[in-house]
Design a protein around this motif. Structure first.
Motif, PDB file in Angstrom:
ATOM      1  N   GLY A 120       4.911 -10.585  -1.843  1.00 37.22           N
ATOM      2  CA  GLY A 120       4.799 -11.923  -2.411  1.00 37.22           C
ATOM      3  C   GLY A 120       4.839 -13.022  -1.373  1.00 37.22           C
ATOM      4  N   GLY A 121       5.365 -12.699  -0.174  1.00 38.27           N
ATOM      5  CA  GLY A 121       5.431 -13.702   0.881  1.00 38.27           C
ATOM      6  C   GLY A 121       6.581 -14.677   0.665  1.00 38.27           C
ATOM      7  N   ALA A 122       6.685 -15.667   1.541  1.00 37.67           N
ATOM      8  CA  ALA A 122       7.801 -16.612   1.513  1.00 37.67           C
ATOM      9  C   ALA A 122       7.831 -17.438   0.244  1.00 37.67           C
ATOM     10  CB  ALA A 122       7.722 -17.533   2.733  1.00 37.67           C
ATOM     11  N   SER A 123       6.667 -17.657  -0.363  1.00 36.54           N
ATOM     12  CA  SER A 123       6.620 -18.481  -1.574  1.00 36.54           C
ATOM     13  C   SER A 123       7.165 -17.748  -2.796  1.00 36.54           C
ATOM     14  CB  SER A 123       5.171 -18.917  -1.848  1.00 36.54           C
ATOM     15  OG  SER A 123       4.360 -17.776  -2.085  1.00 36.54           O
ATOM     16  N   ASP A 124       7.278 -16.434  -2.703  1.00 40.06           N
ATOM     17  CA  ASP A 124       7.771 -15.658  -3.843  1.00 40.06           C
ATOM     18  C   ASP A 124       8.613 -14.490  -3.325  1.00 40.06           C
ATOM     19  OD1 ASP A 124       8.242 -14.602  -6.308  1.00 40.06           O
ATOM     20  OD2 ASP A 124       6.194 -13.921  -6.672  1.00 40.06           O
ATOM     21  N   PRO A 125       9.771 -14.760  -2.751  1.00 38.99           N
ATOM     22  CA  PRO A 125      10.560 -13.713  -2.100  1.00 38.99           C
ATOM     23  C   PRO A 125      11.104 -12.664  -3.061  1.00 38.99           C
ATOM     24  CG  PRO A 125      11.806 -15.763  -2.254  1.00 38.99           C
ATOM     25  CD  PRO A 125      10.398 -16.087  -2.671  1.00 38.99           C
ATOM     26  N   GLN A 126      11.134 -12.948  -4.366  1.00 36.98           N
ATOM     27  CA  GLN A 126      11.668 -11.991  -5.332  1.00 36.98           C
ATOM     28  C   GLN A 126      10.623 -10.963  -5.767  1.00 36.98           C
ATOM     29  OE1 GLN A 126      14.961 -12.057  -6.048  1.00 36.98           O
ATOM     30  NE2 GLN A 126      14.969 -13.693  -4.519  1.00 36.98           N
ATOM     31  N   TRP A 127       9.375 -11.204  -5.412  1.00 39.56           N
ATOM     32  CA  TRP A 127       8.310 -10.305  -5.858  1.00 39.56           C
ATOM     33  C   TRP A 127       8.372  -9.004  -5.062  1.00 39.56           C
ATOM     34  CZ3 TRP A 127       3.387  -8.228  -4.506  1.00 39.56           C
ATOM     35  CH2 TRP A 127       2.567  -7.927  -5.604  1.00 39.56           C
ATOM     36  N   ALA A 128       8.534  -7.890  -5.758  1.00 38.76           N
ATOM     37  CA  ALA A 128       8.697  -6.606  -5.076  1.00 38.76           C
ATOM     38  C   ALA A 128       7.403  -6.181  -4.387  1.00 38.76           C
ATOM     39  CB  ALA A 128       9.118  -5.534  -6.085  1.00 38.76           C
ATOM     40  N   PRO A 129       7.500  -5.571  -3.226  1.00 36.38           N
ATOM     41  CA  PRO A 129       6.291  -5.121  -2.536  1.00 36.38           C
ATOM     42  C   PRO A 129       5.582  -4.016  -3.316  1.00 36.38           C
ATOM     43  CG  PRO A 129       8.240  -4.240  -1.465  1.00 36.38           C
ATOM     44  CD  PRO A 129       8.721  -5.224  -2.497  1.00 36.38           C
ATOM     45  N   SER A 130       4.270  -4.088  -3.349  1.00 33.24           N
ATOM     46  CA  SER A 130       3.443  -3.066  -3.976  1.00 33.24           C
ATOM     47  C   SER A 130       2.486  -2.535  -2.921  1.00 33.24           C
ATOM     48  CB  SER A 130       2.682  -3.655  -5.165  1.00 33.24           C
ATOM     49  OG  SER A 130       3.583  -4.173  -6.128  1.00 33.24           O
ATOM     50  N   ASP A 131       1.723  -1.525  -3.271  1.00 28.86           N
ATOM     51  CA  ASP A 131       0.758  -0.965  -2.330  1.00 28.86           C
ATOM     52  C   ASP A 131      -0.641  -1.019  -2.923  1.00 28.86           C
ATOM     53  OD1 ASP A 131       2.878  -0.416  -0.702  1.00 28.86           O
ATOM     54  OD2 ASP A 131       2.386   1.701  -0.399  1.00 28.86           O
ATOM     55  N   ARG A 132      -1.592  -1.449  -2.101  1.00 29.88           N
ATOM     56  CA  ARG A 132      -2.993  -1.442  -2.512  1.00 29.88           C
ATOM     57  C   ARG A 132      -3.669  -0.230  -1.881  1.00 29.88           C
ATOM     58  NH1 ARG A 132      -4.409  -6.241  -1.244  1.00 29.88           N
ATOM     59  NH2 ARG A 132      -4.475  -7.119  -3.345  1.00 29.88           N
ATOM     60  N   PHE A 133      -4.339   0.538  -2.710  1.00 31.09           N
ATOM     61  CA  PHE A 133      -5.060   1.725  -2.265  1.00 31.09           C
ATOM     62  C   PHE A 133      -6.560   1.468  -2.422  1.00 31.09           C
ATOM     63  CE2 PHE A 133      -0.899   3.103  -3.480  1.00 31.09           C
ATOM     64  CZ  PHE A 133      -0.579   4.185  -2.660  1.00 31.09           C
ATOM     65  N   THR A 134      -7.306   1.697  -1.371  1.00 31.07           N
ATOM     66  CA  THR A 134      -8.756   1.576  -1.432  1.00 31.07           C
ATOM     67  C   THR A 134      -9.356   2.973  -1.354  1.00 31.07           C
ATOM     68  OG1 THR A 134      -8.692  -0.588  -0.359  1.00 31.07           O
ATOM     69  CG2 THR A 134     -10.806   0.564  -0.379  1.00 31.07           C
ATOM     70  N   LEU A 135     -10.253   3.257  -2.278  1.00 27.60           N
ATOM     71  CA  LEU A 135     -10.823   4.602  -2.381  1.00 27.60           C
ATOM     72  C   LEU A 135     -12.347   4.534  -2.390  1.00 27.60           C
ATOM     73  CD1 LEU A 135      -8.292   4.425  -4.789  1.00 27.60           C
ATOM     74  CD2 LEU A 135      -8.405   6.839  -4.163  1.00 27.60           C
ATOM     75  N   ARG A 136     -12.957   5.624  -1.964  1.00 20.23           N
ATOM     76  CA  ARG A 136     -14.419   5.744  -2.013  1.00 20.23           C
ATOM     77  C   ARG A 136     -14.781   6.729  -3.122  1.00 20.23           C
ATOM     78  NH1 ARG A 136     -15.475   6.189   2.873  1.00 20.23           N
ATOM     79  NH2 ARG A 136     -16.535   4.190   3.201  1.00 20.23           N
ATOM     80  N   ALA A 137     -15.581   6.258  -4.068  1.00 21.25           N
ATOM     81  CA  ALA A 137     -16.026   7.110  -5.172  1.00 21.25           C
ATOM     82  C   ALA A 137     -17.301   7.850  -4.774  1.00 21.25           C
ATOM     83  CB  ALA A 137     -16.293   6.264  -6.408  1.00 21.25           C
TER      84      ALA A 137
END
Length: 210
Positions: A120-137
């Motif tokens: 979330g960065g400094a503007s939203d410190p409470q936002w839990a980190p997530s992961d982005r996955f990029t895939l090739r179909a």
């Protein structure tokens, strides 16, 4: 039918057979009394039929048989002892449909090409980190994947974030990473891909002459 909501993470305890037919035994936390022979369980995507059930101290070990078509079309052929699998029991009438309608029929394999943390960065410190996955179909399946549409990857119902030709991305929250096998996924892995049933039939209908 399934929903793509993982209800347990199982572990392969043995694999026997050859490329024509393999018997795979999977340890799970499911109550053995609730699994009938012939029942369908989605195992990291493909719908597989239970052929044996053995009670254990904390659940059961159930066995499935994977035939040549499943071994060739999915990553079931690469499963070895210790492999962890996303499991889901088949949908019952009256169950909550929290994901999307999933058949358990894998269309192909998607390759994981990138994984990055999103915060979330400094503007939203409470936002839990997530992961982005990029895939090739696979090229022949890419046209069925749409932004904000649904896909099933390794038995998990996910919303498509972005699409760029044959590349698409999905965002996984910490809870999903913790209760599925997604936390173990690394660049270069392949995942069982099932496209959305609605997309499949809509494309088929569009091909028919008016």
């Amino acid at each position: 039918m399934f929903t793509g909501l993982v209800s347990d993470v199982g572990e392969v305890v043995s694999v026997t057979g050859d490329d024509r037919l393999r018997r795979i035994r999977i340890r799970s936390h499911y109550d053995p009394a609730s699994i009938a022979l012939g029942a369908s369980i989605a195992c990291s995507g493909p719908c597989l039929t239970v052929v044996a059930v053995e009670p254990t101290e904390d659940g059961c070990v159930f066995a499935i048989d994977a035939a040549a078509e499943t071994l060739a079309r999915t990553h079931v052929g690469a499963w070895r002892e210790g492999r962890r699998l996303n499991l889901e029991r088949s949908l019952r009438i009256g169950d909550e449909l929290g994901g999307h309608l999933v058949s358990g029929h894998v269309d192909g394999l998607a390759e994981l090409v990138a994984r990055e943390a999103v915060t979330g960065g400094a503007s939203d410190p409470q936002w839990a980190p997530s992961d982005r996955f990029t895939l090739r179909a696979p090229a022949h399946l890419a046209r069925f994947i749409a932004e904000k549409g649904s896909v099933c990857l390794d038995g998990t119902s996910l919303t498509v974030n972005t699409v760029d030709d044959d590349l698409f991305s999905v965002l996984l929250i910490p809870h999903t990473l913790a209760v599925t096998t997604w936390g173990e996924r690394r660049v270069g892995d392949v995942l069982n891909l099932e496209i959305d049933l609605i997309a499949r039939y809509a494309a088929r209908l569009s091909e028919r002459p008016a």
